[in-house]
Motif scaffolding. Structure first.
Motif, PDB file in Angstrom:
ATOM      1  N   ALA A   1      40.782  46.798  38.053  1.00 53.90           N
ATOM      2  CA  ALA A   1      40.670  45.558  38.822  1.00 53.90           C
ATOM      3  C   ALA A   1      39.252  45.001  38.739  1.00 53.90           C
ATOM      4  CB  ALA A   1      41.063  45.804  40.277  1.00 53.90           C
ATOM      5  N   ALA A   2      38.244  45.886  38.759  1.00 51.95           N
ATOM      6  CA  ALA A   2      36.853  45.441  38.638  1.00 51.95           C
ATOM      7  C   ALA A   2      36.596  44.832  37.265  1.00 51.95           C
ATOM      8  CB  ALA A   2      35.904  46.613  38.885  1.00 51.95           C
ATOM      9  N   VAL A   3      37.198  45.394  36.227  1.00 53.65           N
ATOM     10  CA  VAL A   3      37.044  44.832  34.878  1.00 53.65           C
ATOM     11  C   VAL A   3      37.595  43.419  34.836  1.00 53.65           C
ATOM     12  CG1 VAL A   3      37.865  45.008  32.498  1.00 53.65           C
ATOM     13  CG2 VAL A   3      36.990  47.034  33.669  1.00 53.65           C
ATOM     14  N   LEU A   4      38.737  43.184  35.461  1.00 52.00           N
ATOM     15  CA  LEU A   4      39.326  41.846  35.471  1.00 52.00           C
ATOM     16  C   LEU A   4      38.437  40.854  36.220  1.00 52.00           C
ATOM     17  CD1 LEU A   4      43.085  42.738  36.119  1.00 52.00           C
ATOM     18  CD2 LEU A   4      42.031  42.046  33.962  1.00 52.00           C
ATOM     19  N   ASN A   5      37.887  41.274  37.356  1.00 55.33           N
ATOM     20  CA  ASN A   5      37.007  40.380  38.105  1.00 55.33           C
ATOM     21  C   ASN A   5      35.729  40.071  37.327  1.00 55.33           C
ATOM     22  OD1 ASN A   5      38.497  39.821  40.373  1.00 55.33           O
ATOM     23  ND2 ASN A   5      37.653  41.487  41.599  1.00 55.33           N
TER      24      ASN A   5
END
Length: 326
Positions: free
Chosen positions: A150-154
């Motif tokens: 999820a952090a990679v997507l953000n």
């Protein structure tokens, strides 16, 4: 609370300033890039915060060290400003911002094009703040993604906005290109946000598809972030296209954009649905694509149509008194 309030007051000068400083210091062909650099520097700081907080602020001492480092950077920035800031040089006057053509700020309220841009820009900018704020929990709950993914997507969302914003600022050397790029960005934003919403809606297919589903989410976030964050520098230039100080027109957009982001985030979190972001993006895009007109072509009604005639009369009288043939 006092510290956050002071930070907000200090940030207000920056939020209203990119287009104004670009006109003060840069030639016309470089102003879209200058506005984009100033806007995207802010969002690059957001990206650094997305990285720094999870890495450095696991504990209270870690948070204290991070805040102390921020305070030191702020003091260094203040010293740099006091040491090197100079008054803007006198240069060629933009006709739209010539003192003879300026109008009171309240004149903006009767200009339809102002409302088209204000509402569409503020709404799309609000979506850009809402998506990273709410999608972590939704991705974890609906798709079972780890916090790291999820952090990679953000991060992809924010970095895409910064890079695309800088690239389009450099590509918009003529004012007429700003509107053309903005139209494309609104379309791209609708596609990207629709992609994220559709993937969350069909969560079962995304889970079963494994890596392919994550790649689709990544591409959708790059499109959505590139458009909803990358457009803001060009939006500042578009809002500066009225014969009032840019601090009024651009400042109004930034104030409403911040409010829009706060309201959309709260509503989307309360409803636990990404659909609100999709609806807001579609409405903003529909308003801009149907209501926007070329940036300066329809501004004559807002400026003084007699200014050129009066200037010519003044020159003729001056020539007559000096004994020259007008």
């Amino acid at each position: 609370v006092v510290s956050c309030t002071m930070d907000g007051i200090g940030a207000s000068a920056f939020l209203a300033g990119p287009a104004l400083h670009a006109r003060w210091w840069m030639p016309p062909a470089s102003r879209p890039l200058a506005s984009s650099v100033m806007c995207q520097a802010n969002y690059f700081g957001w990206f650094v915060g997305v990285l720094a907080v999870p890495l450095c602020a696991h504990t209270r001492p870690g948070m204290e060290r991070l805040v102390s480092a921020q305070a030191a950077a702020g003091l260094l920035n203040l010293a740099q400003f006091l040491a090197f800031y100079r008054r803007p040089p006198a240069g060629e006057v933009d006709p739209m911002h010539d003192d003879r053509n300026r109008r009171p700020p309240c004149g903006l309220f009767s200009e339809p094009q102002f409302w088209v841009r204000l509402l569409s820009f503020a709404t799309l900018g609000g979506v850009s703040f809402t998506v990273p704020a709410i999608q972590d929990g939704m991705l974890h709950r609906e798709l079972g993604l780890t916090d790291e993914k999820a952090a990679v997507l953000n991060m992809a969302f924010i970095v895409a906005g910064v890079l695309l914003g800088l690239a389009l600022g450099a590509a918009s050397s003529e004012q007429r290109l700003v509107g053309a790029w903005l139209r494309r960005l609104f379309v791209l934003a609708s596609v990207g946000i629709a992609g994220i919403a559709g993937l969350l809606w069909r969560a079962d297919l995304v889970r079963s598809s494994g890596t392919a589903g994550f790649v689709l989410l990544l591409v959708s976030n790059i499109c959505a972030g590139g458009a909803t964050l990358g457009f803001i520098g060009l939006a500042c230039q578009a809002m500066a296209d009225f014969p009032v100080s840019e601090s009024y027109s651009t400042g109004a957009m930034q104030v409403l954009l911040q409010l829009s982001g706060a309201v959309l985030t709260q509503l989307a979190s309360a409803s636990d649905s990404f659909f609100l972001c999709f609806v807001a993006t579609v409405l903003a895009s529909a308003l801009f694509l149907t209501g926007h007109s070329d940036l300066r072509q329809d501004m004559r009604s807002f400026t003084d149509p007699c200014a050129d005639d009066l200037q010519q009369q003044h020159r003729s009288l001056s020539d007559a008194f000096s004994g020259q043939q007008p």
